[in-house]
Enzyme design. Structure first.
Site, mmCIF file in Angstrom:
data_model
loop_
_atom_site.group_PDB
_atom_site.id
_atom_site.type_symbol
_atom_site.label_atom_id
_atom_site.label_comp_id
_atom_site.label_asym_id
_atom_site.label_seq_id
_atom_site.Cartn_x
_atom_site.Cartn_y
_atom_site.Cartn_z
ATOM 1 N N CYS A 70 9.114 2.600 -7.005
ATOM 2 C CA CYS A 70 9.762 1.277 -6.975
ATOM 3 C C CYS A 70 11.283 1.366 -7.036
ATOM 4 O O CYS A 70 11.927 0.648 -7.801
ATOM 5 C CB CYS A 70 9.254 0.417 -8.126
ATOM 6 S SG CYS A 70 7.476 0.153 -8.141
ATOM 7 N N ASP A 109 -2.102 7.218 14.738
ATOM 8 C CA ASP A 109 -1.547 6.910 13.410
ATOM 9 C C ASP A 109 -1.353 8.232 12.663
ATOM 10 O O ASP A 109 -2.076 8.544 11.716
ATOM 11 C CB ASP A 109 -2.502 5.983 12.657
ATOM 12 C CG ASP A 109 -1.941 5.514 11.325
ATOM 13 O OD1 ASP A 109 -0.774 5.810 11.025
ATOM 14 O OD2 ASP A 109 -2.693 4.854 10.570
ATOM 15 N N CYS A 122 4.303 5.642 9.655
ATOM 16 C CA CYS A 122 4.914 5.396 8.347
ATOM 17 C C CYS A 122 6.294 6.033 8.254
ATOM 18 O O CYS A 122 6.897 6.062 7.187
ATOM 19 C CB CYS A 122 4.016 5.912 7.225
ATOM 20 S SG CYS A 122 3.691 7.691 7.305
#
Length: 470
Positions: free
Chosen positions: A85, A399, A426
């Site tokens: 985070c 992917d 990603c």
């Protein structure tokens, strides 16, 4: 350009203009690019240089002269120490803005494609408690915060939490984590308390000794719960003691498992899984499809947003119902099974054999009969013979992992000449590298970023490519 003296340690009035990975703000001071810890674009700061190289330096804020409009107060008490985070000090709207910028910058700079038609990034449905899987580590070497040191609060050195960045042997004890919904926090804290009260030792990551090693918690949108306790060298009765406690304290656990892992690394993919209570799996659900999730299964860790990501992928593919689809890097076949009802046939390829077994099982559970899966290295499996045997695909969905596609796989795609390629990534930088190669025969029609991981720099991006001259 003016040079910063080699011995200069402090620089004043730096305007932060961008944000980089690891949550560091980017500023410039004469000939140096500065990566400033916990700085937000728009901040005006004074900074101390921590580590200096030829053209860049790492720095920390000594004075926040003017706070950015994007700055906000982190809601987690562990922010700045925990490894996750790292964008929590920036508003979510700003996070989306800079994630979109990171995608368009990479694609325009590396692939040199027109990004003017990029779709606005799709926000995450939830910005807290959005992960369905967390893995915590036990350690007898707790990371001491500045408050711990100041208050001499170092009596208890056992910790259950997350690795401190760049310190493999130091674990930050986590009291509250905002990544996973209840009862995740209660389970973790109860396990720690019970283990301390009953003298069950925490793992020593340097000496490789101790009873308790890892705690893995998986949740699902179907309200099922999996808990895996990984032991290393438990004493007699300790496994039974802790597992019995978990079963009685948390009767809502659907799948209560344990592992004995005495290797030097934490991976459990090569370890035996022992069922203590309940099933050896939980179920996830997506658009009426059920997916069986075992201890070793791969599934996107943001369940709600995974549905959005796959929906974008399917929409961009624009299926008519009669397509042969190759799903490269299929994992547990989630995308393959998700699109199977909308096409003639799907062929999935994945490196990990256990994932392919999950893919086959998930097709069987959902009575899907038009999927076929193969395990093996992509560049070896996807050869001319394979294509001749199964047919040239109309659409390829790919992917790959963060490293992107192997050059041989890109070359094979160029040879195959599928009408469309939908590239899910990603890592926009490696995606852009591959797109630059695919430009030889393909043009980019649509770009659609999707945010899967709020408060981090990570972003998924879906690109639709179409074969030239169609």
């Amino acid at each position: 350009m003016k040079k910063i003296p080699a011995d200069k340690k402090f620089i004043e009035n730096i305007r932060v203009i961008d944000i980089a990975e690891e949550g560091k703000g980017v500023g410039k001071a004469d000939d140096l690019v500065l990566f400033i810890e916990k700085a937000v674009p728009g901040d005006l700061v004074d900074a101390e240089l921590i580590r200096k190289k030829k053209n860049f330096a790492e720095a920390k804020i000594t004075k926040l002269t003017e706070a950015s409009e994007h700055r906000t107060e982190p809601f987690c008490p562990h922010f700045g120490i925990c490894g996750g985070c790292k964008w929590q000090h920036m508003t979510y709207d700003a996070q989306l803005q800079f994630k979109q910028k990171s995608v368009t910058d990479a694609l325009s700079r590396i692939a040199r494609i027109d990004v003017s038609s990029t779709h606005p990034i799709l926000p995450s449905f939830e910005t807290r408690y959005y992960r369905n899987k967390l893995e915590f580590t036990f350690s007898n070497k707790r990371w001491l915060t500045s408050d711990d040191i100041e208050n001499n609060n170092d009596a208890e050195m056992n910790a259950l939490g997350f690795h401190v960045p760049l310190r493999f042997d130091k674990i930050l004890n986590i009291e509250t984590c905002y990544l996973q919904t209840d009862p995740s926090n209660e389970i973790r804290n109860s396990v720690r308390t019970f283990s301390l009260e009953n003298g069950i030792s925490f793992y020593d990551l340097r000496q490789h000794e101790g009873a308790l090693r890892n705690l893995i918690i998986r949740t699902s949108t179907t309200d099922e719960l999996m808990v895996i306790v990984v032991f290393a060298y438990p004493e007699e009765g300790q496994v039974e003691s802790l597992m019995s406690f978990l079963q009685s304290r948390f009767p809502q656990i659907t799948s209560l498992l344990y592992v004995i892992n005495q290797k030097k690394n934490d991976t459990i993919f090569d370890q035996d899984i022992h069922v203590y209570a309940g099933r050896d799996h939980i179920f996830e659900e997506m658009e009426g499809l059920k997916f069986k999730i075992g201890a070793k299964s791969f599934y996107q860790t943001n369940s709600l947003q995974a549905y959005e990501l796959y929906s974008v992928t399917r929409k961009l593919a624009g299926f008519s119902g009669n397509e042969l689809v190759y799903d490269l890097y299929t994992g547990a076949g989630t995308i393959a099974n998700f699109v199977a009802r909308h096409v003639r046939e799907v062929i999935g390829i994945e490196y990990v054999p256990s994932a392919i077994e999950d893919a086959k099982l998930n097709s069987s559970i959902n009575n899907i009969g038009n999927t076929t899966f193969y395990a093996g290295d992509m560049k070896d499996v996807l050869d001319a013979e394979f294509i001749a045997r199964h047919g040239k695909p109309d659409v390829v969905i790919t992917d790959p992992p963060r490293a992107g596609m192997h050059a041989d796989v890109v070359a094979r795609l160029l040879e195959m000449e599928a009408r469309k390629i939908v590239y899910v990534s990603c890592n926009a930088a490696t995606q852009a590298r591959d797109l630059a190669l695919l430009k030889e025969k393909y043009r980019v029609l649509k770009i659609h970023p999707v945010d899967m991981f709020p408060h981090t720099q990570h972003v998924e991006n879906v690109v639709l490519l179409e074969l030239h001259d169609q």
